[in-house]
Design an enzyme around this catalytic site. Structure first.
Site, PDB file in Angstrom:
ATOM      1  N   GLY A 211       0.828  -1.196   0.000  1.00 50.43           N
ATOM      2  CA  GLY A 211       0.000   0.000   0.000  1.00 50.43           C
ATOM      3  C   GLY A 211       0.864   1.247   0.000  1.00 50.43           C
ATOM      4  N   CYS A 212       0.208   2.383  -0.253  1.00 53.23           N
ATOM      5  CA  CYS A 212       0.957   3.633  -0.353  1.00 53.23           C
ATOM      6  C   CYS A 212       1.517   4.062   1.002  1.00 53.23           C
ATOM      7  CB  CYS A 212       0.077   4.727  -0.950  1.00 53.23           C
ATOM      8  SG  CYS A 212      -1.521   4.924  -0.156  1.00 53.23           S
TER       9      CYS A 212
END
Lengths: 349, 349, 349, 349
Positions: free
Chosen positions: B157-158
């Site tokens: 994920g970011c």
């Protein structure tokens, strides 16, 4: 239910940006008592819950949004503000008018006097054409006396306000050629309303500048109607709206051809000053200053400046306003003040 | 269908922001041949129509989005990128893997090794738990060798990328107390995806700063999983995401307690330099410079800086990345490069 | 020169953002009469010329900025607001106090009681150390009674307000460990003042998120001073400011360790409610709502919310304020209202 | 010092936004070897230090900015880019040309062929009028053949590019009345350069829309010069620039009167398609799409769309470009590619 000197008001369709501004302005208005706010989406919730900016106000904590049919809502209100989408407001106005209330409508439903033109621009038959004749266009600088007596006020659109106030004095005085009007307008994103559409997502609007509605935006109908009244003849104009990444504000740049290129610039100056020098919400800028939306955002003021271009002979007129205030809810409150006979700036400074 | 040295790739679910970035990067990638892009929403339209930024590319003009079932799509692709929502990607990975393709997934579906933890954080049973064991977490700086051989890559994920890269070296070297990790993250709005929701409208995000997902955001599952691997023991952290009005960028500020407050700062410096000095996309800043998202926006780089606070004994570590690139699609391309054995920066500079 | 019930006030150093806000607020204040505004830069120009937002106000059109020495300025004012840079205000306060006026200072010059700490954080000797003992820290929620009698009020910094109001009640009740306080703050760009520096250009700030002043920002001096008073012991905290692209607003996220992890959450709730339930400008949010700067921008309110994290045992407290209002000029007006004995919300709603 | 096939280039005055873009583009250009960058302000610092976005590039880490007199700088460069302010570039071009280098100038100094018109618009005598005759206006779509042979290229201004490319084909084909051209342009703030001025602070630009330079902006000189060439007669136009809060992008809306209102719209379409169908950086949009700066920001493309308004008889033409790329540095690289005889898109996709 009258509270002292206050007028009982209701806001119908309070969930959008103009509805929120109306509620916020009416809560702090010295001569208004907000007795009802309706919203299908928020029915049962308090105003304070939905609009956190109003949460310090005891009325906002107490008042719950209601959801009701056009015939039933807001019976206790003497003046009803309609902040509904185009085509919906029309069903709510009649019942309230029949019940004796006055109606201040912020939609386009009662702005166009000619039902055929309404159909041309809005794509469907008007829902209550018999009401059109009695509606007054809610631009106080132009129609103050009629608004004072009106049962039904049709508040102007945001773009029209930014174009009509600068152009009407010039057309009335025959200082510009009616066919020459080109209006290039830039609007903040709140003008699109609180709608869950991809086009208005932050990422789609931020770092974006774009035209839209080229070449025939709906607002042309009311702009040309009112300019034609001022000119005394049918006026057709050019109008291009653009979306720019600010929350609030409309900046309109107008390109106009003077009727007499060699004419004394003082006649233009005089037209503006005679029309607006005493207007509480119109700021005529001096020759060193140009309009900037940040100077009017959050207020009901409109800034107007003009320049002659000796190279082309054209007159450039520029205006700046807050699209949600002078372009919508602030102007509606200004109309309310006119109707109530109180100070026109009440609740707006 | 192989074109010279190029690997045939497909992007499944290309209509969101990460999908668009994948398509854009793959179109200009020297070693990739985009053979398919799917989108239920845009099926039948060309890539160039939907993503105007790619409209100069002949492939974008020719390639049409397709819509197909998991079993049928993108058969001709050797490597399939999944840019689908959580819980949807899981149905597409199996069929492609069985057909012999490799899968690089950008959703959260294969990031969590433990199906029970997946259920705890995502609220439903995992759809293909047997695939979890074979998935490799797609953080090349940590798992480069495993990614090279992986059939299924689960891109981080970011937020996790912005936290893991700064913290893992410190935990591995036992330089900080595992229980002390506090991660305060700020994200641009593209992190919310291209979703027509009121919360992400321009007017709701512009001039707004707000926390959300307090105190248990889903990304904690993968962050703690990977930090626990690095620490050799179970790690629980504090993580608070915030939304700020930029299109792209994550800025994470980490508050960490060193295991030995009096320790030589050089051990921290050494841990970062030994881990990342040769990494093509990690920029370790010097003592005069702090991260700034504008320096990494549009690129696959992550900036990392750190400061000791002698007053509190804490270590402050800061990172900046582009959430759509190093935080998503850029990292996926980096994994692709690792798998293909080409230059790791290919198509990313 | 007294006008009815109004108090004669002056604003010294009115050319910055806090000065502009003070002028704007005082012009519309029911109990203040702005008799002078000074600005070296704008001397001779009218308030309306320089601050177009005030141009509808007759006083703004009439009043010209003056430039004068500390000994001479604003003699006619009963209360003088100083909106000058740090290190400059100190020279203006003494003469006005000696002349019998009260002074409300918005700089840092009188916030630090201990001149040695002032020197440590501001890098030079204090210019009027004998005045420090008599200065009252202008946080009405904490020092209302002392402000009422004060001759010299030192208004808190913008970051300190956003940290002190949430943390003081918890420290007073011994509900959190003093050494555990970590404050992560995000500020809009107006906090940097109206300074022609490259770092604050639109292009340098837009699409940028960045920390600064790590690890020892000057505001720590006053934050720790006031937290130490609340705790009854010396408190050292962690504080990291960040710049984000909004005009106005501070969002602070606090990470705190409860003294007793197992304690009843109700004690935390009670501490906040007992401290602030009757405060006119503090909004304690409910368990479904988190602070958002857009809900307080343009107002003097501060929003506070808190969450317990059962996974880590920590308490997360968040606050949102407008840095120019509750963080500066609004709070100064609130102090003015306390001193004058009028409604504390006068001119602020 | 020649490196393989690469052309040795230098950037003089690299500290502004266009200089930074030039450096960034040249570092990644396959056929350019950046051998020098000068900056009085940054002399002695490396390119990587000053432009963090280039910090992954070994050349940026090694190359230091130099400061030198016009006669001495960048002797080793075969092609020198001048990114200096107006009135300064003029002193640097002569010495480099005499030394045998080619010069690509991004200032206005060599754009105006007539020294008297230069004086009228720029307010001072031209510093090297004898060089004007040899300068080629660097708009490849119009002057490609001349650029190929030019010793001195004068790259167009950002606004002129956005106006000339849409209007020239129409004037050449006599499809519009030359006197009718009205250009309304909106620019991002980077167009103002990296200057420490109050007007361009974040807080002054954010949430602001404003016109400036009304009615006689300097860019009119070169716009009218080039339109007159296209028309074969002297053309005077109306041009109003506005500042809007984006980093990059110019959106121009043009109002034009067709020479024959009843004419077949196909002639307009044909003029655009014949002029630009094969141009690598001009995107002619279809009848459903309007330009949007976000689709060209970060690229060298210009989008052009047009609409006939049957109500007014006017033709509305709109263009969007990145003011720093197609409006400045990207176009300069495009000219470089033309001169070098390499692919015109080299280093620009």
């Amino acid at each position: 239910m009258k509270t002292g000197e206050k007028t009982r008001v209701a806001v119908v369709g309070a969930s959008g940006y103009t509805g929120e501004e109306l509620v916020r302005l009416l809560l702090r208005h010295p001569h208004a008592e907000l007795v009802a706010a309706t919203s299908r989406q928020f029915a049962g919730k308090t105003v304070a819950e939905i609009f956190p900016r109003t949460a310090h106000h005891s009325k906002a904590i107490a008042l719950k949004f209601t959801d009701a049919s056009p015939a039933k809502i807001a019976k206790e209100a003497e003046i009803v503000f309609l902040a509904l989408p185009h085509g919906v407001a029309v069903d709510f106005a009649g019942p309230r008018l029949e019940a004796g209330a006055r109606v201040i409508d912020l939609s386009a439903d009662f702005r166009i006097r000619n039902a055929a033109i309404y159909r041309e621009f809005y794509g469907h038959e008007h829902g209550a054409p018999t009401l059109l004749a009695g509606a007054v266009y809610g631009l106080p600088e132009i129609y103050r006396d009629q608004i004072r007596e009106a049962r039904l006020v049709a508040c102007p659109g945001c773009y029209p306000t930014s174009i009509l106030l600068p152009v009407i004095p010039l057309l009335r005085e025959k200082l510009i050629k009616p066919g020459s009007v080109i209006a290039n307008s830039l609007s903040g994103v709140s003008g699109a309303g609180r709608k869950a559409e991809l086009d208005y997502l932050f990422v789609e609007c931020n770092e974006s500048i774009r035209p839209y509605g080229v070449p025939k935006h709906r607002h042309l109908a009311e702009i040309e109607q009112e300019l034609s009244v001022a000119a005394g003849s049918t006026v057709t104009i050019q109008f291009t709206p653009h979306l720019v990444p600010v929350n609030r504000g409309i900046l309109t740049t107008l390109y106009l051809a003077p009727t007499d290129i060699g004419q004394d610039a003082k006649r233009i100056d005089a037209a503006f000053h005679q029309s607006y020098a005493n207007e509480p919400f119109v700021r005529l800028l001096d020759e060193k200053t140009l309009p900037d939306t940040k100077n009017v955002a959050g207020s009901n003021f409109i800034e107007i400046a003009w320049r002659h271009d000796p190279r082309t002979g054209r007159l450039i007129v520029m205006s700046a306003e807050d699209n949600l205030l002078k372009g919508a809810s602030g102007q509606a409150i200004q109309c309310f003040n006119v109707i109530c006979g109180c100070e026109e700036t009440a609740g707006l400074l």
